[in-house]
Scaffold this motif. Structure first.
Motif, PDB file in Angstrom:
ATOM      1  N   ALA B 299       0.827  -1.205   0.000  1.00  0.00           N
ATOM      2  CA  ALA B 299       0.000   0.000   0.000  1.00  0.00           C
ATOM      3  C   ALA B 299       0.863   1.258   0.000  1.00  0.00           C
ATOM      4  CB  ALA B 299      -0.916   0.001   1.222  1.00  0.00           C
ATOM      5  N   ASP B 300       0.444   2.280  -0.730  1.00  0.00           N
ATOM      6  CA  ASP B 300       1.098   3.583  -0.668  1.00  0.00           C
ATOM      7  C   ASP B 300       0.698   4.294   0.612  1.00  0.00           C
ATOM      8  OD1 ASP B 300       2.296   3.925  -3.537  1.00  0.00           O
ATOM      9  OD2 ASP B 300       0.305   3.057  -3.796  1.00  0.00           O
ATOM     10  N   TYR B 301      -0.564   4.143   0.989  1.00  0.00           N
ATOM     11  CA  TYR B 301      -1.083   4.762   2.214  1.00  0.00           C
ATOM     12  C   TYR B 301      -1.900   3.732   2.969  1.00  0.00           C
ATOM     13  CZ  TYR B 301      -0.030   8.807  -0.687  1.00  0.00           C
ATOM     14  OH  TYR B 301       0.607   9.693  -1.504  1.00  0.00           O
ATOM     15  N   GLY B 302      -1.743   3.710   4.271  1.00  0.00           N
ATOM     16  CA  GLY B 302      -2.503   2.761   5.058  1.00  0.00           C
ATOM     17  C   GLY B 302      -3.179   3.417   6.239  1.00  0.00           C
ATOM     18  N   ILE B 303      -4.367   2.920   6.560  1.00  0.00           N
ATOM     19  CA  ILE B 303      -5.008   3.315   7.807  1.00  0.00           C
ATOM     20  C   ILE B 303      -5.284   2.040   8.583  1.00  0.00           C
ATOM     21  CG2 ILE B 303      -7.107   4.241   8.878  1.00  0.00           C
ATOM     22  CD1 ILE B 303      -7.244   6.348   6.779  1.00  0.00           C
ATOM     23  N   VAL B 304      -4.740   1.964   9.812  1.00  0.00           N
ATOM     24  CA  VAL B 304      -5.030   0.825  10.665  1.00  0.00           C
ATOM     25  C   VAL B 304      -6.303   1.163  11.424  1.00  0.00           C
ATOM     26  CG1 VAL B 304      -4.213  -0.614  12.559  1.00  0.00           C
ATOM     27  CG2 VAL B 304      -2.581   0.299  10.884  1.00  0.00           C
ATOM     28  N   GLY B 305      -7.371   0.450  11.120  1.00  0.00           N
ATOM     29  CA  GLY B 305      -8.621   0.758  11.806  1.00  0.00           C
ATOM     30  C   GLY B 305      -9.767  -0.075  11.285  1.00  0.00           C
ATOM     31  N   ASP B 306     -10.930   0.164  11.885  1.00  0.00           N
ATOM     32  CA  ASP B 306     -12.140  -0.585  11.537  1.00  0.00           C
ATOM     33  C   ASP B 306     -12.752   0.033  10.276  1.00  0.00           C
ATOM     34  OD1 ASP B 306     -14.609  -1.725  11.303  1.00  0.00           O
ATOM     35  OD2 ASP B 306     -15.173  -1.449  13.412  1.00  0.00           O
ATOM     36  N   LEU B 307     -12.887  -0.776   9.245  1.00  0.00           N
ATOM     37  CA  LEU B 307     -13.358  -0.237   7.972  1.00  0.00           C
ATOM     38  C   LEU B 307     -14.755   0.374   8.093  1.00  0.00           C
ATOM     39  CD1 LEU B 307     -15.557  -2.250   6.144  1.00  0.00           C
ATOM     40  CD2 LEU B 307     -13.594  -3.741   6.396  1.00  0.00           C
ATOM     41  N   PHE B 308     -15.555  -0.151   9.030  1.00  0.00           N
ATOM     42  CA  PHE B 308     -16.922   0.372   9.155  1.00  0.00           C
ATOM     43  C   PHE B 308     -16.936   1.769   9.781  1.00  0.00           C
ATOM     44  CE2 PHE B 308     -17.551  -4.237   8.969  1.00  0.00           C
ATOM     45  CZ  PHE B 308     -18.340  -4.271   7.832  1.00  0.00           C
ATOM     46  N   GLU B 309     -15.815   2.119  10.411  1.00  0.00           N
ATOM     47  CA  GLU B 309     -15.688   3.469  10.937  1.00  0.00           C
ATOM     48  C   GLU B 309     -15.023   4.367   9.884  1.00  0.00           C
ATOM     49  OE1 GLU B 309     -13.448   5.605  14.767  1.00  0.00           O
ATOM     50  OE2 GLU B 309     -13.413   3.428  14.534  1.00  0.00           O
ATOM     51  N   VAL B 310     -13.980   3.835   9.251  1.00  0.00           N
ATOM     52  CA  VAL B 310     -13.158   4.644   8.340  1.00  0.00           C
ATOM     53  C   VAL B 310     -13.897   4.985   7.043  1.00  0.00           C
ATOM     54  CG1 VAL B 310     -11.023   4.689   6.995  1.00  0.00           C
ATOM     55  CG2 VAL B 310     -11.026   3.681   9.291  1.00  0.00           C
ATOM     56  N   ILE B 311     -14.558   4.018   6.460  1.00  0.00           N
ATOM     57  CA  ILE B 311     -15.118   4.249   5.120  1.00  0.00           C
ATOM     58  C   ILE B 311     -16.212   5.321   5.106  1.00  0.00           C
ATOM     59  CG2 ILE B 311     -16.311   3.171   3.153  1.00  0.00           C
ATOM     60  CD1 ILE B 311     -14.599   0.738   3.682  1.00  0.00           C
ATOM     61  N   LEU B 313     -16.472   7.834   7.030  1.00  0.00           N
ATOM     62  CA  LEU B 313     -15.789   9.121   7.188  1.00  0.00           C
ATOM     63  C   LEU B 313     -15.158   9.563   5.868  1.00  0.00           C
ATOM     64  CD1 LEU B 313     -14.004   8.615  10.652  1.00  0.00           C
ATOM     65  CD2 LEU B 313     -15.902  10.189  10.144  1.00  0.00           C
ATOM     66  N   LEU B 314     -14.533   8.598   5.190  1.00  0.00           N
ATOM     67  CA  LEU B 314     -13.912   8.887   3.890  1.00  0.00           C
ATOM     68  C   LEU B 314     -14.960   9.388   2.894  1.00  0.00           C
ATOM     69  CD1 LEU B 314     -11.398   6.133   2.689  1.00  0.00           C
ATOM     70  CD2 LEU B 314     -11.035   8.597   2.744  1.00  0.00           C
ATOM     71  N   THR B 315     -16.081   8.689   2.883  1.00  0.00           N
ATOM     72  CA  THR B 315     -17.155   9.055   1.955  1.00  0.00           C
ATOM     73  C   THR B 315     -17.596  10.489   2.217  1.00  0.00           C
ATOM     74  OG1 THR B 315     -17.848   6.751   2.003  1.00  0.00           O
ATOM     75  CG2 THR B 315     -19.415   8.322   1.066  1.00  0.00           C
ATOM     76  N   GLU B 316     -17.738  10.828   3.508  1.00  0.00           N
ATOM     77  CA  GLU B 316     -18.144  12.190   3.881  1.00  0.00           C
ATOM     78  C   GLU B 316     -17.133  13.215   3.375  1.00  0.00           C
ATOM     79  OE1 GLU B 316     -21.003  13.368   4.944  1.00  0.00           O
ATOM     80  OE2 GLU B 316     -21.517  11.237   4.658  1.00  0.00           O
ATOM     81  N   GLU B 317     -15.835  12.923   3.597  1.00  0.00           N
ATOM     82  CA  GLU B 317     -14.778  13.848   3.175  1.00  0.00           C
ATOM     83  C   GLU B 317     -14.821  14.089   1.670  1.00  0.00           C
ATOM     84  OE1 GLU B 317     -12.464  15.868   4.629  1.00  0.00           O
ATOM     85  OE2 GLU B 317     -13.691  15.365   6.378  1.00  0.00           O
ATOM     86  N   PHE B 318     -14.965  12.984   0.921  1.00  0.00           N
ATOM     87  CA  PHE B 318     -14.977  13.124  -0.543  1.00  0.00           C
ATOM     88  C   PHE B 318     -16.221  13.871  -1.004  1.00  0.00           C
ATOM     89  CE2 PHE B 318     -11.943   9.422  -0.598  1.00  0.00           C
ATOM     90  CZ  PHE B 318     -10.888  10.129  -1.147  1.00  0.00           C
ATOM     91  N   LYS B 319     -17.328  13.658  -0.287  1.00  0.00           N
ATOM     92  CA  LYS B 319     -18.557  14.392  -0.631  1.00  0.00           C
ATOM     93  C   LYS B 319     -18.334  15.886  -0.458  1.00  0.00           C
ATOM     94  CE  LYS B 319     -22.480  11.301   0.202  1.00  0.00           C
ATOM     95  NZ  LYS B 319     -23.291  10.814   1.335  1.00  0.00           N
ATOM     96  N   LYS B 320     -17.676  16.238   0.673  1.00  0.00           N
ATOM     97  CA  LYS B 320     -17.402  17.658   0.947  1.00  0.00           C
ATOM     98  C   LYS B 320     -16.564  18.254  -0.180  1.00  0.00           C
ATOM     99  CE  LYS B 320     -17.016  17.414   5.912  1.00  0.00           C
ATOM    100  NZ  LYS B 320     -15.925  17.337   6.898  1.00  0.00           N
ATOM    101  N   LEU B 321     -15.533  17.501  -0.582  1.00  0.00           N
ATOM    102  CA  LEU B 321     -14.659  17.963  -1.665  1.00  0.00           C
ATOM    103  C   LEU B 321     -15.448  18.273  -2.919  1.00  0.00           C
ATOM    104  CD1 LEU B 321     -11.466  15.740  -1.882  1.00  0.00           C
ATOM    105  CD2 LEU B 321     -11.628  18.172  -1.387  1.00  0.00           C
ATOM    106  N   LYS B 322     -16.378  17.367  -3.201  1.00  0.00           N
ATOM    107  CA  LYS B 322     -17.182  17.503  -4.413  1.00  0.00           C
ATOM    108  C   LYS B 322     -18.031  18.764  -4.372  1.00  0.00           C
ATOM    109  CE  LYS B 322     -18.719  13.547  -7.035  1.00  0.00           C
ATOM    110  NZ  LYS B 322     -19.741  12.489  -7.014  1.00  0.00           N
ATOM    111  N   VAL B 323     -18.608  19.000  -3.186  1.00  0.00           N
ATOM    112  CA  VAL B 323     -19.459  20.178  -3.034  1.00  0.00           C
ATOM    113  C   VAL B 323     -18.643  21.443  -3.211  1.00  0.00           C
ATOM    114  CG1 VAL B 323     -20.907  21.461  -1.400  1.00  0.00           C
ATOM    115  CG2 VAL B 323     -21.088  18.973  -1.552  1.00  0.00           C
TER     116      VAL B 323
END
Ligand SMILES: Cc1cc2nc3c(=O)[nH]c(=O)nc-3n(C[C@H](O)[C@H](O)[C@H](O)COP(=O)(O)OP(=O)(O)OC[C@H]3O[C@@H](n4cnc5c(N)ncnc54)[C@H](O)[C@@H]3O)c2cc1C
Ligand SMILES: Cc1cc2nc3c(=O)[nH]c(=O)nc-3n(C[C@H](O)[C@H](O)[C@H](O)COP(=O)(O)OP(=O)(O)OC[C@H]3O[C@@H](n4cnc5c(N)ncnc54)[C@H](O)[C@@H]3O)c2cc1C
Lengths: 257, 325
Positions: B299-311, B313-323
């Motif tokens: 992996a180029d970038y890794g997050i150690v964590g629970d995918l059900f928590e991380v994903i 949050l990621l989706t929210e961040e990308f949504k914000k970017l889009k807006v």
């Protein structure tokens, strides 16, 4: 029914690939039946058990492929044929392999030929369709279901995730996709029986082929390994901050978003 | 040495596939100034000719026939053999798609020619066209040339740049009439499963889930993220074997080999067979709760964590970017 299976011996999927003298290093590597060809063997056995007939497994290769052919016999195939090209051919390609198999099969009156959809080493997916073309019979690739009744065939073909239902008649060549069946493991009695089943070994001479007839149409000029990836960045901190950082990195450093 | 090349324009749902434009880009590299002839085959495809020209074809030959409404190897082979007979090209390129993989070996077999499958790059070297392709599912690569017959190749999606679309280009789109007969396989029915969303082999972004996704429902957050990023959802065999998703999503040595710009692996341990299918992606992100998981090694970038928590949050961040964009 007269059923043939095309079987390739390949590297175990667990193997790391290394080179020696510009070639793939085979020393100490484990070999297996190409996983897609296991589906082909299993399907052939099931068709035979339902319809009667005989399953013959063919491999083009070296003496070492005997082991994988015996495994197919132990699974339940009836006969095996090894076309040993070790002494005759230095550089082969998919044309070579298909031509040899086609020449062997041309007077065998095969009803059904089952191949794998792709070999996990060479990875071209050419040999099945090429063999069908040589024999002048139709083919259907990447099948996930096969039904045969009174010489009529109905198959389901996986097309990039979509399913096509296709009708055809025998003789036919099909190539196996994952999901076609669950290949059985050879049983102990199966392994014992396999030792006594016929395994015929042929060379080009026996097929009335000259080296020129099977000369490859392509040439490999170099083999190399992909550049090693640098160790990546594992982020740290609060999960929320990590997510923010990741999005920033994907935008400004990796520039993929 | 200028050479004439044919490129099959593959049509799906009435439009040309992007990989066909990439195949024109590939043909440009191989043709060395020679002519590129686009080929269209179907029941109503001639109108798409202009687009092939805008992407770099010099002219187009279209074979239209009611028998070619759906792809069959027999029908399409008859059409293409007629075009090859008329044009006598040095070579012909296809996308390495279900259609290209099914058809090209039949034609190459018929014409006793060399076919190089799954090509990821092309260069001209001392008068030869040198093709690079992965072997051992990407664990190694080989460079090959064609030494006999017509030069056949199938081009892997997402690897060779298409030319920029040039709407001012124009050229001849000619019909060729071909008698199509004796189709030996008949398509009775097509069930579209993959139609929701982007095709895995052509996707620029892939969100892949493994056994860590835990259930069919567990794929929902991944689908949402894929949607926000305009990407496709993929899976490990672990997830497929556990029936969380269809085998058509499987990535790896016995699944699809993919090379998107961005691959996000969620709850995937990184078995060697999985890596074979995705490790040549441009950028890899791993999300896994086990810091020792092998996926972090590629992996180029890794997050150690629970995918059900991380994903989410990621989706929210990308949504914000889009807006904000
Ligand atoms: C003497 C010799 C020398 C070779 N030298 C080279 C070389 O220099 N460079 C190089 O790249 N390759 C070489 N090869 C390998 C060869 O090019 C291919 O591996 C082989 O033709 C199969 O192609 P593939 O791996 O793409 O299989 P695919 O076309 O992907 O295989 C699809 C299916 O076809 C059937 N099949 C494939 N191969 C065989 C087989 N051997 N026997 C029975 N069934 C089979 C199986 O059912 C398989 O699942 C050589 C092969 C031979 C025989
Ligand atoms: C012949 C052969 C061919 C094969 N071909 C393929 C192939 O093509 N493709 C393929 O993928 N595999 C293939 N395999 C299987 C491969 O060996 C592995 O078994 C498989 O890839 C494992 O899938 P997985 O990573 O999803 O599951 P696991 O190895 O079980 O990993 C699950 C991961 O999820 C993590 N996790 C669990 N819960 C969470 C959570 N809440 N949040 C974050 N992370 C979590 C765990 O830490 C673990 O790392 C093949 C095997 C064989 C023998």
């Amino acid at each position: 029914m007269n059923i043939y299976v095309l079987l390739k011996r390949t590297f175990d999927t667990e193997e790391k690939i290394t080179l020696s003298n510009g070639k793939i290093n085979e020393d100490g590597a484990e070999f297996i039946i190409n996983p897609y060809d296991e589906y082909a063997v299993e399907e052939a056995i099931q068709v035979r058990d339902a319809q009667g007939g005989e399953v013959t497994v063919i491999s083009v290769g070296t003496e070492e492929a005997e082991k994988q052919l015996r495994t197919a016999l132990a699974m339940g195939a009836d006969k095996a044929v090894l076309i040993n090209i070790e002494d005759d051919i230095e550089n082969g390609d998919q044309f070579t392999t298909a031509k040899i198999i086609g020449e062997y099969l041309k007077d065998k009156e095969a009803d059904l030929i089952i191949a794998g959809n792709v070999a996990i080493d060479g990875g071209s997916g050419q040999v099945g369709p090429r063999v069908a073309e040589i024999l002048g019979i139709p083919y259907i690739t990447t099948i996930t279901k096969l039904d045969i009744a009174d010489g009529n065939v109905s198959v389901i073909r996986d097309v990039e995730g979509d399913s096509e239902t296709i009708e055809a008649s025998l003789p036919l060549l099909v190539t196996a996709q994952q999901g076609l069946n669950d290949p059985r493991y050879p049983s102990l009695p199966g392994i014992m029986k396999a030792k006594k089943k016929p395994l015929e070994e042929l060379e080009l001479d026996d097929l009335d082929l000259e080296e020129d007839d099977v000369e490859a149409k392509t040439k490999t000029i170099e083999i190399y390994l992909p550049a090693k990836k640098e160790a990546g960045k594992v982020l740290s901190g609060e999960i929320g901050d990590q997510v923010n950082e990741l999005v920033q990195l994907l935008r400004s450093e990796a520039k993929v978003i | 040495m200028a050479r004439k090349f044919l490129v099959l324009g593959e049509v799906r749902d009435g439009s040309l596939r992007n990989v066909s434009f990439e195949a024109i880009g590939a043909a440009k590299l191989a043709a060395d100034g020679g002519e590129i002839v686009g080929v269209l085959v179907g029941d109503s495809v001639q109108d798409l000719g202009n687009e092939l020209i805008q992407y770099g074809a010099d002219r187009v030959v279209a074979v239209e026939n009611d028998q070619l409404k759906q792809y069959t190897s027999d029908g399409f082979a008859q059409a293409l053999l007629a075009v090859i007979e008329q044009e006598k090209p040095e070579g012909i390129f296809f996308g390495h798609t279900a259609l290209g993989k099914d058809l090209a070996p039949k034609l190459a077999g018929k014409l006793e020619s060399g076919l190089i499958s799954d090509v990821t790059s092309i260069e001209e070297e001392g008068g030869n066209i040198v093709f690079t392709r992965p072997i051992y599912s990407g664990k190694a690569f080989e460079k090959k040339i064609v030494t006999g017959g017509v030069i056949f190749a199938t081009i892997r999606p997402n690897n060779i740049e298409p030319l920029a679309k040039d709407e001012s280009r124009s050229g001849d789109v000619a019909a060729l009439s071909v008698d199509i007969k004796d189709l030996r396989t008949i398509i009775k029915d097509v069930v579209r499963k993959a139609s929701e969303g982007v095709d895995l082999s052509e996707a620029k972004v892939i969100i892949a889930g493994g056994r860590g996704v835990k259930s069919e429902d567990g794929f929902e957050p991944l689908k949402e993220l894929a949607q926000v990023l305009g990407g496709a959802v993929g899976a490990s065999r672990g997830a497929c074997d556990a029936d969380y998703c269809d085998y058509s999503l499987q990535i790896g040595q016995t699944g699809k080999v993919v090379t998107p710009d961005l691959y996000i692996a969620c709850g995937i341990s990184g078995a060697i067979q999985h890596l074979a299918g995705m490790s040549n992606s441009k950028v890899i992100v791993a999300i896994n709760k086990d810091p020792e998981a092998n996926i972090f090694n590629v992996a180029d970038y890794g997050i150690v964590g629970d995918l059900f928590e991380v994903i989410p949050l990621l989706t929210e961040e990308f949504k914000k970017l889009k807006v904000n964009a």
